[in-house]
Design a protein around this motif. Structure first.
Motif, short mmCIF file in Angstrom:
data_model
loop_
_atom_site.label_atom_id
_atom_site.label_comp_id
_atom_site.label_asym_id
_atom_site.label_seq_id
_atom_site.Cartn_x
_atom_site.Cartn_y
_atom_site.Cartn_z
N UNK A 1 -0.86 -9.70 -7.45
CA UNK A 1 0.28 -9.00 -6.86
C UNK A 1 0.61 -7.72 -7.61
N UNK A 2 0.73 -7.81 -8.92
CA UNK A 2 1.12 -6.63 -9.69
C UNK A 2 0.02 -5.59 -9.69
N UNK A 3 -1.25 -6.00 -9.66
CA UNK A 3 -2.35 -5.04 -9.63
C UNK A 3 -2.43 -4.32 -8.29
N UNK A 4 -2.34 -5.06 -7.19
CA UNK A 4 -2.43 -4.43 -5.87
C UNK A 4 -1.27 -3.48 -5.64
N UNK A 5 -0.09 -3.82 -6.16
CA UNK A 5 1.09 -2.99 -5.94
C UNK A 5 0.93 -1.60 -6.55
N UNK A 6 0.12 -1.47 -7.60
CA UNK A 6 -0.04 -0.17 -8.25
C UNK A 6 -0.77 0.85 -7.37
N UNK A 7 -1.42 0.38 -6.31
CA UNK A 7 -2.19 1.28 -5.45
C UNK A 7 -1.34 1.95 -4.39
N UNK A 8 -0.05 1.61 -4.34
CA UNK A 8 0.84 2.16 -3.32
C UNK A 8 2.07 2.78 -3.98
N UNK A 9 2.64 3.78 -3.31
CA UNK A 9 3.89 4.36 -3.78
C UNK A 9 5.06 3.46 -3.39
N UNK A 10 6.16 3.63 -4.10
CA UNK A 10 7.37 2.86 -3.81
C UNK A 10 8.47 3.80 -3.32
N UNK A 11 9.37 3.31 -2.49
CA UNK A 11 10.49 4.14 -2.03
C UNK A 11 11.36 4.57 -3.21
#
Length: 556
Positions: free
Chosen positions: A389-399
């Motif tokens: 989860x934490x690794x995949x999340x780094x590939x996207x920007x956050x609001x």
């Protein structure tokens, strides 16, 4: 001539570099490599005291007279215990006594061999620091040895002065004295007890002297007030700033560094390497970034450590700066003409990162993660479970305004669900947890309590096992992968979630997921919501590989 023991050479070189040149020596055979190396170096003043108990107090007298750290060196066994009274006195007098105890290799302790007692941490709480040097057999052992020696020496004066203990494993043969000179070794320095603007460490001048400057920001709490000063260092001083979501830093300019490092050639890696590295905050998610810096030819590495603790994640630290992050960063940037600083290094990173895009994947964990993060409302609190989860999340920007959290202190599977539940119980705004199936089920008792907030939202990527293991080269060839490593299963959270009062949603394809995401994040819900997204490990692995291949092609 010196002993051929690499740990001894490292120790002698570092004592000299740290200006610890008064050494009290008690006789013995196991510590003979140390005795010989000290006694045959004219830079050391050596004293021979037979009785270790007396030797320890003799060393205290030297410290009292000179005000400087002094070392006392003994052989293995009960000789070390005889130094305990002097160590206790040094602790309560706050005197910087450095104990050097020779020891047998660890495998011989407790095996009825001569002079073998457990010497690791034998002085307990009466020393500021206790380390055991390994038998050096490779470069990793040598780095570890160097770090431990530096750490023990720096702890002679860490918040309070006091003793440190270095226990040195030495294997036979002991009597090879054939090395002509000491090695060039890394010396870790530390700023004063608390960094002040008046400190004469010349950090501002040193900062400006480097063309290739990089700051890596590790995990920090939200509202850390560092975005402004980091943006200033980037825009005015051409510093490359790298951060991930857990840094809670707004800068996104170089967020694609994970993809860049994965697709760069050896020469490109060399071009991207910094000369000066400054690190702040806690853990960094990217293993690839850690490995990149560990192999880079960093000239100086400054770690800002409010506690003064020696942390050497990137195997290159040269200065430990006892300061809060903002004070030091403003010190190096304040009142300095930056017009002559070349933007070449910063532009190199910016240009190479700019060619990469967010994943555009088919239905999978990667797709579901991107859809969730791109659908988040502003100012939400996001909790990320460890591993996939934490690794995949780094590939996207956050609001904008997203507050990001993850249990990266130990990176363990346990507790992510319970942490999110506890967090949501303490705030009045929406809390979203992104988790995998194993992490969720491992901590399933986290929703077995009376404090579940209606503002809690949980999305579970249920791929039927530990999906990250299938993406690791080599491990995915193991015959034990499915049954014992990924722990394949067919479990759903539906019954448990509904029993605990959650609105339960599920998705098996992209159309369903797009509809259910809207329900998951609906602010008007009066109950907590769980969305279980069913995918497969095989499809997840394929989509991740495909994404990185597409990014590599886009670079060409």
């Amino acid at each position: 001539m010196y002993s051929d023991k690499k740990s001894v050479l490292e120790l002698v070189a570092l004592l000299k570099a740290h200006d610890i040149t008064q050494v009290v020596l008690s006789p013995g055979s196991r510590n003979s490599p140390l005795i010989h190396s000290f006694a045959n170096d004219a830079d050391f003043t050596c004293y021979s005291i037979v009785d270790e108990r007396s030797a320890g107090f003799f060393a205290l007298g030297i410290i009292q007279a000179t005000g400087k750290p002094t070392a006392v060196c003994c052989t293995s066994g009960t000789a070390t215990l005889n130094l305990a009274p002097a160590v206790a006195e040094a602790y309560y007098q706050e005197l910087p006594l450095l104990v050097l105890s020779a020891d047998r290799p660890q495998e011989w302790i407790g095996q009825m061999d001569g002079q073998t007692i457990p010497q690791i941490a034998v002085f307990g709480k009466l020393v500021n620091c206790s380390v055991q040097l390994p038998v050096v057999r490779n470069s990793s052992d040598l780095w570890y040895c160097n770090r431990l020696i530096n750490e023990a020496i720096l702890n002679l004066d860490n918040r309070r002065k006091g003793p440190s203990h270095i226990n040195i494993q030495l294997e036979e043969p002991l009597f090879n004295f054939n090395v002509e000179s000491l090695p060039d070794t890394r010396v870790i320095r530390k700023s004063s007890q608390e960094f002040k603007i008046s400190d004469q460490d010349n950090y501002r001048e040193r900062f400006l002297s480097f063309d290739k400057k990089m700051i890596i920001v590790g995990q920090l709490p939200p509202d850390n007030n560092l975005s402004g000063i980091l943006n200033e260092l980037s825009s005015e001083y051409n510093v490359v700033v790298l951060s991930d979501h857990l840094s809670n830093i707004s800068d996104r300019e170089n967020r694609a560094y994970e993809v860049l490092l994965r697709t760069s050639t050896e020469q490109e890696m060399l071009d991207l390497s910094p000369e000066l590295l400054i690190t702040i905050g806690g853990h960094t998610v990217s293993k690839r970034l850690k490995n990149f810096i560990r192999k880079a030819k960093v000239i100086e590495h400054w770690h800002i450590s409010p506690s003064g603790e020696v942390i050497d994640t990137y195997m290159s630290v040269t200065d430990v700066i006892t300061s809060d992050n903002e004070t030091f960063l403003r010190h190096i940037s304040g009142g300095t003409d930056a017009s002559s600083i070349s933007p070449a290094y910063k532009n190199l990173w910016k240009d190479r990162c700019s060619v990469f895009s967010e994943p555009d994947a088919e239905y999978s964990d990667l797709y579901a993660t991107g859809l969730l993060l791109n659908s988040l409302p502003e100012n939400v609190s996001l909790q990320l479970a460890n591993s996939h989860s934490v690794y995949l999340a780094q590939l996207f920007n956050l609001p904008a305004g997203t507050k990001c959290f993850s249990n990266r202190g130990t990176n363990g599977i346990e507790g992510s669900l319970s942490t999110a539940v506890g967090y949501s119980a303490a705030v009045n705004s929406m809390t979203v947890l992104l988790t995998g199936d194993l992490s969720f089920f491992y901590d399933i008792n986290g929703i077995w309590n009376r404090y579940i907030s209606p503002n809690l939202r949980i999305m579970i990527n249920n791929n039927g096992g530990g999906g990250i293991f299938d993406t690791l080269p080599g491990l995915n060839n193991s015959e034990a992968l499915n049954d014992y490593i990924t722990a394949a299963h067919n479990t759903s959270v539906k019954s448990w979630a509904e029993q605990q009062g959650f609105i339960y949603l599920s998705a098996n394809n992209s159309d369903e997921l797009q509809k259910q995401i809207l329900k998951l994040l609906a602010p008007e819900s009066k109950s907590p919501v769980i969305l279980e997204v069913f995918t497969t490990i095989e499809k997840n692995s394929l989509e991740i590989k495909s994404y990185y291949q597409q990014q590599e092609n886009s670079k060409l």
